[in-house]
Design a protein around this motif. Structure first.
Motif, PDB file in Angstrom:
ATOM      1  N   LYS A 106      30.187  33.111  46.735  1.00 45.78           N
ATOM      2  CA  LYS A 106      31.067  33.871  46.041  1.00 45.78           C
ATOM      3  C   LYS A 106      30.615  35.542  45.696  1.00 45.78           C
ATOM      4  N   GLY A 107      31.446  36.147  45.622  1.00 40.72           N
ATOM      5  CA  GLY A 107      31.166  37.867  45.505  1.00 40.72           C
ATOM      6  C   GLY A 107      31.992  38.183  44.313  1.00 40.72           C
ATOM      7  N   THR A 108      31.316  38.828  43.488  1.00 38.41           N
ATOM      8  CA  THR A 108      32.152  39.358  42.134  1.00 38.41           C
ATOM      9  C   THR A 108      32.248  40.864  42.049  1.00 38.41           C
ATOM     10  N   PHE A 109      33.151  41.573  41.815  1.00 34.94           N
ATOM     11  CA  PHE A 109      33.321  42.923  41.738  1.00 34.94           C
ATOM     12  C   PHE A 109      32.844  43.438  40.375  1.00 34.94           C
ATOM     13  N   PRO A 110      32.206  44.487  40.294  1.00 30.36           N
ATOM     14  CA  PRO A 110      31.664  45.109  38.942  1.00 30.36           C
ATOM     15  C   PRO A 110      32.875  45.689  38.336  1.00 30.36           C
ATOM     16  N   ILE A 111      32.864  45.961  36.860  1.00 29.15           N
ATOM     17  CA  ILE A 111      33.772  46.493  36.293  1.00 29.15           C
ATOM     18  C   ILE A 111      33.428  47.892  36.184  1.00 29.15           C
ATOM     19  N   GLU A 112      32.419  48.530  36.344  1.00 28.65           N
ATOM     20  CA  GLU A 112      31.896  49.984  36.728  1.00 28.65           C
ATOM     21  C   GLU A 112      31.393  49.945  37.821  1.00 28.65           C
ATOM     22  N   ASN A 113      30.799  51.385  37.958  1.00 31.44           N
ATOM     23  CA  ASN A 113      30.125  51.905  39.264  1.00 31.44           C
ATOM     24  C   ASN A 113      30.940  52.193  40.390  1.00 31.44           C
ATOM     25  N   CYS A 114      32.296  51.337  40.307  1.00 32.33           N
ATOM     26  CA  CYS A 114      33.050  51.747  41.705  1.00 32.33           C
ATOM     27  C   CYS A 114      34.639  51.151  41.166  1.00 32.33           C
ATOM     28  N   ARG A 115      35.404  51.711  41.772  1.00 29.28           N
ATOM     29  CA  ARG A 115      36.937  51.291  41.545  1.00 29.28           C
ATOM     30  C   ARG A 115      37.325  50.257  42.526  1.00 29.28           C
ATOM     31  N   ARG A 116      37.652  48.818  41.624  1.00 26.85           N
ATOM     32  CA  ARG A 116      37.646  47.815  42.541  1.00 26.85           C
ATOM     33  C   ARG A 116      39.103  47.855  43.590  1.00 26.85           C
ATOM     34  N   PRO A 117      39.061  47.340  44.567  1.00 26.40           N
ATOM     35  CA  PRO A 117      40.169  47.121  45.498  1.00 26.40           C
ATOM     36  C   PRO A 117      41.432  46.496  44.616  1.00 26.40           C
ATOM     37  N   THR A 118      42.561  46.992  45.260  1.00 26.92           N
ATOM     38  CA  THR A 118      43.877  46.350  44.700  1.00 26.92           C
ATOM     39  C   THR A 118      44.722  45.782  45.767  1.00 26.92           C
ATOM     40  N   VAL A 119      45.590  44.938  45.117  1.00 24.81           N
ATOM     41  CA  VAL A 119      46.774  44.414  45.992  1.00 24.81           C
ATOM     42  C   VAL A 119      48.225  44.416  45.118  1.00 24.81           C
ATOM     43  N   ASP A 120      49.279  44.764  45.894  1.00 28.40           N
ATOM     44  CA  ASP A 120      50.633  44.596  45.506  1.00 28.40           C
ATOM     45  C   ASP A 120      51.338  43.439  46.071  1.00 28.40           C
TER      46      ASP A 120
END
Length: 330
Positions: A106-120
Motif C-alpha cells: 500500500k501507498g498513502t498520499f499525504p494531506i499536506e506537503n504536496c498536491r495529490r494527483p487527481t482523476v476525472d
C-alpha cells in the motif's frame, strides 16, 4: 465548520497507516477464510474516518448487495462521455507513506506537503483526489475469464471542487489495472513502487534490530522528511500513468476486504501493465515476508504471496459496462 470537519476526516484517512480489522484469511478451508468473512470484526477499519462512506457494518456475507471482485464480461453499453482525465499533482515518491499490510502492498498520499494527483472519470463523477493505492497478487478481478498476475488499484474519495464536495461522497471511485508478467517485460513504473515497499520493509527490520538492542526506534515514514532533500532529484511521479489513454470496464461493487462495503465504483482498464517475472517475485516476497510492529511475522499471504479474494457472484441484472474509442465523440 462542515468544510473543516470534511478536511479533518480526509486528513485522518490519509495521514495514518492502515487501521486494523479483525484477523481474516484467504485460505478456503480456514475458519477465518472468505466464506466466514461475515464474522470478522470490522469496528476499526480505515474507511470509518470518512463518515459518508457508511462502513460500520460487515457486509461480506450479504447476498443483497454488489460484492467484488467479479469476472469482467461486458453486458451494458458505455456510461461515460470521455476518457479518464488526470492531473499529476505535485507529490513525489518520497512524500508517500509506504506500507506492507497483512493483505496488500500500500501507498498513502499525504494531506499536506504536496498536491495529490487527481482523476476525472465521468459517469457522473467529478474530479477527485487520489487517497491511496494497493497492490494484490494475483489479480482479484478476472477479465473475460482470465486472471492476471496482479492488480494495482487507486482509491479516490474526496472531490476537488468545493461545489462538488458532497457529490457521491458515500462512494469510492476505484481505478484499477492488471499486472501481467507473462511477457517478462521490465516496468520502470512498477520498479519505483517496489523500491518504496522495499524501503518500508528495510525500515521495519531496522527498528526490530533496534528493539533487540534496547534502542529507540526511528520513524518508518516518510522516506525522507519534507525539506530535507533536493526536489530536483525526486521529480513529480506520474502515479496515474498506467491509466492514461486506456479504455476500461466499469461496475458497481464493494471493497475486497472486510467490511466488504458496497460503496465502490470500479473502473478497470482493459490493457494490463507489463512487468517482469523478477518484479513479480519481488512483490510476492514482500507480501509473504511482512512483519508487524511487534516484530512478529504477520501476513495473510501464502507461500506464493497470494492475497486475492475469490470471485463473487454476478446477479442477473447487474450491469458491467465497457468503454472504448467508439464511445467518445472527441
Amino acid at each position: 465548520m462542515k468544510k473543516q470537519l470534511f478536511l479533518l476526516s480526509v486528513a485522518s484517512i490519509l495521514s495514518s497507516p492502515s487501521l486494523a480489522v479483525g484477523i481474516f484469511s484467504y485460505k478456503k478451508n480456514d475458519s477465518r477464510g472468505p466464506s466466514n468473512w461475515n464474522e470478522v470484526d470490522v469496528e476499526d477499519n480505515e474507511w470509518q474516518a470518512w463518515k459518508p462512506l457508511n462502513v460500520d457494518k460487515n457486509e461480506c456475507g450479504s447476498e443483497e448487495n454488489s460484492q467484488s471482485p467479479i469476472n469482467l464480461v461486458k453486458n451494458h453499453e458505455c456510461r461515460s462521455d470521455h476518457e479518464m482525465n488526470f492531473d499529476r499533482g505535485t507529490c513525489t515518491l518520497v512524500d508517500l507513506f509506504w506500507e506492507i499490510t497483512p493483505y496488500s502492498l500500500k501507498g498513502t498520499f499525504p494531506i499536506e506537503n504536496c498536491r495529490r494527483p487527481t482523476v476525472d472519470i465521468s459517469d457522473s463523477f467529478h474530479e477527485r483526489y487520489a487517497s491511496s493505492f494497493e497492490l494484490k497478487v494475483p489479480s482479484e478481478h478476472f477479465m473475460n475469464g482470465k486472471q492476471y498476475d496482479g492488480e494495482l488499484y487507486f482509491s479516490h474519495v474526496d472531490n476537488v471542487e468545493e461545489e462538488h464536495k458532497e457529490n457521491r461522497d458515500n462512494q469510492i471511485a476505484m481505478t484499477s489495472v492488471f499486472l501481467d508478467a507473462s511477457g517478462d517485460k521490465f516496468s520502470a513504473y512498477m520498479e519505483k513502487l517496489i523500491i518504496g515497499w522495499k524501503f518500508a520493509r528495510r525500515r521495519r527490520n531496522q527498528n526490530c534490530r533496534r528493539k533487540e538492542q534496547g534502542r529507540p526506534k526511528i520513524p518508518e515514514m516518510p522516506i525522507l522528511p519534507p525539506g530535507s532533500y533536493d526536489p530536483s532529484k525526486y521529480g513529480v511521479f506520474y502515479f496515474h500513468e498506467v491509466f492514461k489513454n486506456k479504455y476500461y470496464y466499469g461496475y458497481r461493487g464493494s471493497l475486497t476486504v472486510p467490511p466488504c462495503s458496497d460503496i465502490v465504483r470500479w473502473f478497470i482498464v482493459d490493457k494490463p501493465l507489463q512487468i517482469s517475472k523478477r518484479q513479480l517475485k519481488n512483490l510476492q516476497f514482500l507480501l509473504r515476508s511482512r512483519v508487524n510492529e511487534s516484530c512478529e511475522k504477520e501476513t495473510y499471504a501464502d507461500k506464493r504471496g497470494r492475497v486475492n479474494r475469490p470471485l463473487q457472484r454476478v446477479a442477473e441484472g447487474r450491469d458491467i459496462f465497457h468503454c472504448d474509442e467508439s464511445d467518445y465523440s472527441n
